[in-house]
Design a protein around this motif. Structure first.
Motif, PDB file in Angstrom:
ATOM      1  N   ASP A 178       0.860  -1.179   0.000  1.00 20.62           N
ATOM      2  CA  ASP A 178       0.000   0.000   0.000  1.00 20.62           C
ATOM      3  C   ASP A 178       0.899   1.232   0.000  1.00 20.62           C
ATOM      4  O   ASP A 178       1.827   1.335   0.802  1.00 20.62           O
ATOM      5  CB  ASP A 178      -0.876  -0.026   1.253  1.00 20.62           C
ATOM      6  N   TRP A 179       0.640   2.181  -0.892  1.00 16.56           N
ATOM      7  CA  TRP A 179       1.525   3.339  -1.031  1.00 16.56           C
ATOM      8  C   TRP A 179       1.609   4.176   0.239  1.00 16.56           C
ATOM      9  O   TRP A 179       2.623   4.843   0.482  1.00 16.56           O
ATOM     10  CB  TRP A 179       1.055   4.226  -2.183  1.00 16.56           C
ATOM     11  N   SER A 180       0.581   4.136   1.075  1.00 14.35           N
ATOM     12  CA  SER A 180       0.589   4.922   2.310  1.00 14.35           C
ATOM     13  C   SER A 180       1.283   4.205   3.451  1.00 14.35           C
ATOM     14  O   SER A 180       1.518   4.806   4.504  1.00 14.35           O
ATOM     15  CB  SER A 180      -0.849   5.254   2.729  1.00 14.35           C
ATOM     16  N   HIS A 240      -3.936  16.100   1.608  1.00 12.56           N
ATOM     17  CA  HIS A 240      -5.217  16.818   1.634  1.00 12.56           C
ATOM     18  C   HIS A 240      -6.326  15.818   1.358  1.00 12.56           C
ATOM     19  O   HIS A 240      -6.430  15.272   0.254  1.00 12.56           O
ATOM     20  CB  HIS A 240      -5.234  17.921   0.575  1.00 12.56           C
ATOM     21  N   VAL A 241      -7.130  15.545   2.372  1.00 11.72           N
ATOM     22  CA  VAL A 241      -8.179  14.536   2.262  1.00 11.72           C
ATOM     23  C   VAL A 241      -9.278  15.021   1.312  1.00 11.72           C
ATOM     24  O   VAL A 241      -9.765  16.148   1.431  1.00 11.72           O
ATOM     25  CB  VAL A 241      -8.774  14.217   3.647  1.00 11.72           C
ATOM     26  N   LEU A 242      -9.648  14.152   0.372  1.00 10.44           N
ATOM     27  CA  LEU A 242     -10.729  14.445  -0.569  1.00 10.44           C
ATOM     28  C   LEU A 242     -11.975  13.660  -0.168  1.00 10.44           C
ATOM     29  O   LEU A 242     -11.892  12.642   0.521  1.00 10.44           O
ATOM     30  CB  LEU A 242     -10.315  14.074  -1.991  1.00 10.44           C
ATOM     31  N   THR A 243     -13.132  14.137  -0.612  1.00  8.57           N
ATOM     32  CA  THR A 243     -14.411  13.521  -0.250  1.00  8.57           C
ATOM     33  C   THR A 243     -15.246  13.266  -1.490  1.00  8.57           C
ATOM     34  O   THR A 243     -15.301  14.095  -2.404  1.00  8.57           O
ATOM     35  CB  THR A 243     -15.194  14.428   0.715  1.00  8.57           C
ATOM     36  N   VAL A 244     -15.876  12.101  -1.514  1.00  3.53           N
ATOM     37  CA  VAL A 244     -16.818  11.782  -2.586  1.00  3.53           C
ATOM     38  C   VAL A 244     -18.111  11.289  -1.929  1.00  3.53           C
ATOM     39  O   VAL A 244     -18.079  10.571  -0.934  1.00  3.53           O
ATOM     40  CB  VAL A 244     -16.238  10.714  -3.542  1.00  3.53           C
ATOM     41  N   GLN A 260      -8.085   4.649  -8.523  1.00  2.00           N
ATOM     42  CA  GLN A 260      -7.303   3.433  -8.335  1.00  2.00           C
ATOM     43  C   GLN A 260      -6.197   3.651  -7.298  1.00  2.00           C
ATOM     44  O   GLN A 260      -5.482   4.649  -7.332  1.00  2.00           O
ATOM     45  CB  GLN A 260      -6.679   3.000  -9.667  1.00  2.00           C
ATOM     46  N   ALA A 261      -6.066   2.701  -6.381  1.00  2.00           N
ATOM     47  CA  ALA A 261      -5.047   2.690  -5.331  1.00  2.00           C
ATOM     48  C   ALA A 261      -5.239   3.795  -4.300  1.00  2.00           C
ATOM     49  O   ALA A 261      -4.344   4.065  -3.504  1.00  2.00           O
ATOM     50  CB  ALA A 261      -3.644   2.781  -5.922  1.00  2.00           C
ATOM     51  N   ALA A 262      -6.409   4.450  -4.290  1.00  2.00           N
ATOM     52  CA  ALA A 262      -6.662   5.490  -3.294  1.00  2.00           C
ATOM     53  C   ALA A 262      -6.789   4.861  -1.906  1.00  2.00           C
ATOM     54  O   ALA A 262      -7.271   3.738  -1.752  1.00  2.00           O
ATOM     55  CB  ALA A 262      -7.924   6.261  -3.634  1.00  2.00           C
ATOM     56  N   LEU A 263      -6.351   5.594  -0.893  1.00  3.09           N
ATOM     57  CA  LEU A 263      -6.448   5.137   0.483  1.00  3.09           C
ATOM     58  C   LEU A 263      -7.736   5.670   1.097  1.00  3.09           C
ATOM     59  O   LEU A 263      -7.926   6.885   1.205  1.00  3.09           O
ATOM     60  CB  LEU A 263      -5.246   5.631   1.290  1.00  3.09           C
ATOM     61  N   GLU A 264      -8.621   4.779   1.498  1.00  2.00           N
ATOM     62  CA  GLU A 264      -9.866   5.184   2.126  1.00  2.00           C
ATOM     63  C   GLU A 264      -9.613   5.510   3.595  1.00  2.00           C
ATOM     64  O   GLU A 264      -9.155   4.673   4.354  1.00  2.00           O
ATOM     65  CB  GLU A 264     -10.910   4.070   2.005  1.00  2.00           C
ATOM     66  N   ILE A 265      -9.901   6.747   3.974  1.00  2.00           N
ATOM     67  CA  ILE A 265      -9.687   7.185   5.353  1.00  2.00           C
ATOM     68  C   ILE A 265     -10.858   6.772   6.245  1.00  2.00           C
ATOM     69  O   ILE A 265     -10.675   6.209   7.319  1.00  2.00           O
ATOM     70  CB  ILE A 265      -9.490   8.711   5.424  1.00  2.00           C
ATOM     71  N   ASP A 266     -12.080   7.042   5.793  1.00  2.00           N
ATOM     72  CA  ASP A 266     -13.277   6.690   6.564  1.00  2.00           C
ATOM     73  C   ASP A 266     -14.494   6.838   5.652  1.00  2.00           C
ATOM     74  O   ASP A 266     -14.424   7.496   4.601  1.00  2.00           O
ATOM     75  CB  ASP A 266     -13.412   7.589   7.791  1.00  2.00           C
ATOM     76  N   LEU A 305      -7.508   9.520   0.320  1.00  2.00           N
ATOM     77  CA  LEU A 305      -6.286  10.150  -0.172  1.00  2.00           C
ATOM     78  C   LEU A 305      -5.885   9.444  -1.467  1.00  2.00           C
ATOM     79  O   LEU A 305      -5.649   8.231  -1.452  1.00  2.00           O
ATOM     80  CB  LEU A 305      -5.150  10.046   0.843  1.00  2.00           C
ATOM     81  N   PRO A 306      -5.801  10.151  -2.583  1.00  2.00           N
ATOM     82  CA  PRO A 306      -5.394   9.506  -3.832  1.00  2.00           C
ATOM     83  C   PRO A 306      -3.892   9.287  -3.889  1.00  2.00           C
ATOM     84  O   PRO A 306      -3.121  10.031  -3.263  1.00  2.00           O
ATOM     85  CB  PRO A 306      -5.846  10.521  -4.897  1.00  2.00           C
ATOM     86  N   ILE A 307      -3.465   8.304  -4.633  1.00  2.00           N
ATOM     87  CA  ILE A 307      -2.043   8.022  -4.760  1.00  2.00           C
ATOM     88  C   ILE A 307      -1.318   9.154  -5.496  1.00  2.00           C
ATOM     89  O   ILE A 307      -0.101   9.301  -5.369  1.00  2.00           O
ATOM     90  CB  ILE A 307      -1.836   6.677  -5.506  1.00  2.00           C
TER      91      ILE A 307
END
Length: 341
Positions: A178-180, A240-244, A260-266, A305-307
């Motif tokens: 995982d990139w993070s 910078h956390v993004l929201t969808v 793709q490969a985005a890290l889901e925070i919550d 957070l996107p890669i």
């Protein structure tokens, strides 16, 4: 010290003059360390050569692993086949183990290279000899820190590039690192260089204050571990956390798609009024339909957070570490000029 540093060059010149042989142009053009640079390198040559040799071996092994990985990927139809089929065998575990091992490099460099750098001279009296020579304390400190820092930058930079090239072809897959995760984030880009420099310079400062080699190494170890722990918990705050959001229901098919490969925070449920509820809200309800009616749930909200932010996060974090390293370096020079012995 200046007389001692110049002794080899003077002896070589005198020998050539006595034998009547002039130095060849090629020999004169050969790069050589001299003066204080030569003395500092010779004093710490065992540690420097050990670090350089181990780095060369590790880089060669990482280059070999990349070639093995590329052969495997090409056999699986990379990059046009399904990413789930790319990695087989031991490669996923190997990425994790190697990344975990590389994460100890800043700690090792800080303990065995940074801590003894000045503590050894202060403990055995070499610093007093420096103070009695024509070389100023500032120049002595600059040479010590400069050569050590150059070795650290070259070695950690080479490992960063080699590991990044090995992991790069599969960085977007879910079966690789995982990139993070620290195994990937802390071992690529400028981060390993910044972490190692800060730890080493911190070790130098600790050694200058404690003036005992063994004690300095123990305290530097604790300092290096503390740096790693703080960095681990603050790493994701660099982005910078993004929201969808979606409003097509709360079924699994309606769950928002992230890059793709985005890290889901919550993620949360969204009600018709825009209020959010935790993803476990419906766990204790009679049914999902009853939960939807009770809380007026209409969709999902996901923070991620996107890669694509990985590089900017790494440089932002590295710039903070570089600034801290510069501050500690200034402290070393200020204190060293006032009290070097």
């Amino acid at each position: 010290m200046s007389n001692l540093a110049g002794t080899p060059a003077a002896m070589a010149t005198g020998s050539n003059t006595q034998n009547g042989a002039a130095a060849s142009p090629t020999a004169n053009r050969r790069p050589r360390l001299s003066g204080l640079n030569w003395l500092v390198w010779r004093q710490h040559r065992a540690g420097f050569w050990t670090v350089l040799a181990l780095t060369a071996v590790c880089v060669a092994w990482l280059v070999y692993q990349r070639s093995v990985l590329m052969d495997q990927l090409l056999a699986q139809g990379w990059p046009h086949s399904s990413p789930d089929t790319w990695l087989k065998g031991e490669h996923p575990q190997r990425f994790q183990l190697v990344g975990f091992g590389l994460g100890f490099i800043p700690v090792v460099l800080g303990v065995f290279l940074g801590a003894p750098l000045l503590a050894g001279d202060l403990e055995n009296g070499t610093a007093k000899l420096v103070a009695s020579q024509s070389v100023s304390p500032s120049r002595w400190l600059a040479t010590k820190l400069g050569i050590s820092g150059l070795v650290v930058v070259v070695c950690t930079g080479a490992l960063s590039v080699a590991f990044g090239r090995w992991w790069g072809p599969v960085k977007y897959t879910s079966t690789a690192l995982d990139w993070s995760d620290g195994a990937a984030f802390d071992n690529t880009g400028p981060v390993p260089v910044a972490l190692a420099l800060f730890t080493v310079v911190g070790g130098v400062a600790i050694g200058m204050l404690l003036r005992r080699t063994l004690m300095s190494m123990v305290v530097t170890f604790a300092f290096a571990v503390a740096v790693q722990v703080v960095w681990h918990f603050q790493r994701l705050n660099l982005g910078h956390v993004l929201t969808v959001t979606t409003r097509q229901g709360i079924s699994s098919d309606a769950f928002p798609r992230t890059p793709q490969a985005a890290l889901e925070i919550d993620h949360w449920y969204i009600s018709g009024s825009g209020r959010t509820y935790g993803w476990g809200t419906c766990a204790h309800e009679v049914s999902e339909k009853a939960c939807v009616q009770k809380f007026d749930l209409v969709g999902w909200k996901v923070d991620y957070l996107p890669i694509s932010q990985m590089s900017s996060m790494q440089w932002f974090g590295a710039s903070i570490l570089f600034a801290l390293t510069a501050a500690v370096t200034v402290f070393i020079f200020v204190r060293g000029r006032k009290r070097i012995v």
